[in-house]
Design a protein around this motif. Structure first.
Motif, PDB file in Angstrom:
ATOM      1  N   TYR A  44      18.239 -64.025   9.187  1.00 20.37           N
ATOM      2  CA  TYR A  44      17.857 -62.709   9.539  1.00 20.37           C
ATOM      3  C   TYR A  44      16.687 -62.618  10.401  1.00 20.37           C
ATOM      4  N   GLY A  91      24.585 -57.140   6.858  1.00 23.14           N
ATOM      5  CA  GLY A  91      24.092 -57.791   7.882  1.00 23.14           C
ATOM      6  C   GLY A  91      22.674 -57.440   8.363  1.00 23.14           C
ATOM      7  N   ASN A  92      22.026 -56.478   7.411  1.00 21.56           N
ATOM      8  CA  ASN A  92      20.438 -56.219   7.399  1.00 21.56           C
ATOM      9  C   ASN A  92      19.745 -56.500   6.143  1.00 21.56           C
ATOM     10  N   LEU A  93      18.420 -56.490   6.636  1.00 20.56           N
ATOM     11  CA  LEU A  93      17.447 -56.813   5.555  1.00 20.56           C
ATOM     12  C   LEU A  93      16.248 -55.815   5.892  1.00 20.56           C
ATOM     13  N   GLN A 140      17.994 -58.292  11.216  1.00 17.55           N
ATOM     14  CA  GLN A 140      19.339 -58.170  11.370  1.00 17.55           C
ATOM     15  C   GLN A 140      19.858 -59.717  11.324  1.00 17.55           C
ATOM     16  N   LEU A 141      21.198 -59.881  10.654  1.00 19.40           N
ATOM     17  CA  LEU A 141      21.710 -61.252  10.507  1.00 19.40           C
ATOM     18  C   LEU A 141      22.291 -61.721  12.103  1.00 19.40           C
TER      19      LEU A 141
END
Length: 134
Positions: free
Chosen positions: A107, A77-79, A99-100
């Motif tokens: 995101y 859930g993180n980019l 973050q998602l």
């Protein structure tokens, strides 16, 4: 001897089936390729493909200036992306941390970009990145 030749007779059929299966598998792998698009300001945009393997960097980043990814993470859930100028590797061009949002599927987070040529032209602000097929 008849048994040996009966196995060889099935060879072309097996080869054709194997080639067809390989084509289907490679097509499925290509369809799983994802592209991340992060618009910022009115007309700015950063776009890149998600690498096929964990730990690899995006091969090409679509940005106003040539940039090369030096850090990348897209999991849990993180980019996160850090990209440097290709001509001057000490110059940071892009930093994304997002973050998602489970409701929207996008995101959301912060982006920092250097859009200047010879001079620094910095932008820091919110970003909403979307993930779609390549």
């Amino acid at each position: 001897m008849k048994r040996i030749f009966s196995c060889i007779d099935g060879g072309p059929i097996a080869l054709t089936t194997a080639l067809a299966l390989a084509t289907v598998v490679s097509t499925a792998a290509l369809s799983k390729q994802k592209t991340i698009t992060c618009p910022f300001l009115k007309e700015g945009r950063v776009t890149f493909d998600v690498p096929a393997r964990l730990g690899e960097m995006p091969a090409e980043i679509d940005f106003d200036y040539p940039a090369k990814a030096t850090r990348f993470s897209f999991r849990d859930g993180n980019l996160s992306l850090v990209a440097m100028d290709e001509g001057d590797p000490s110059r940071v061009r892009i930093v994304i941390s997002a973050q998602l949002n489970r409701k929207s599927g996008a995101y959301e987070g912060q982006i920092f970009v250097d859009m200047g040529g010879n001079q620094l032209m910095l932008h820091n602000g919110p970003v909403r990145c979307t993930v779609g097929p390549a």
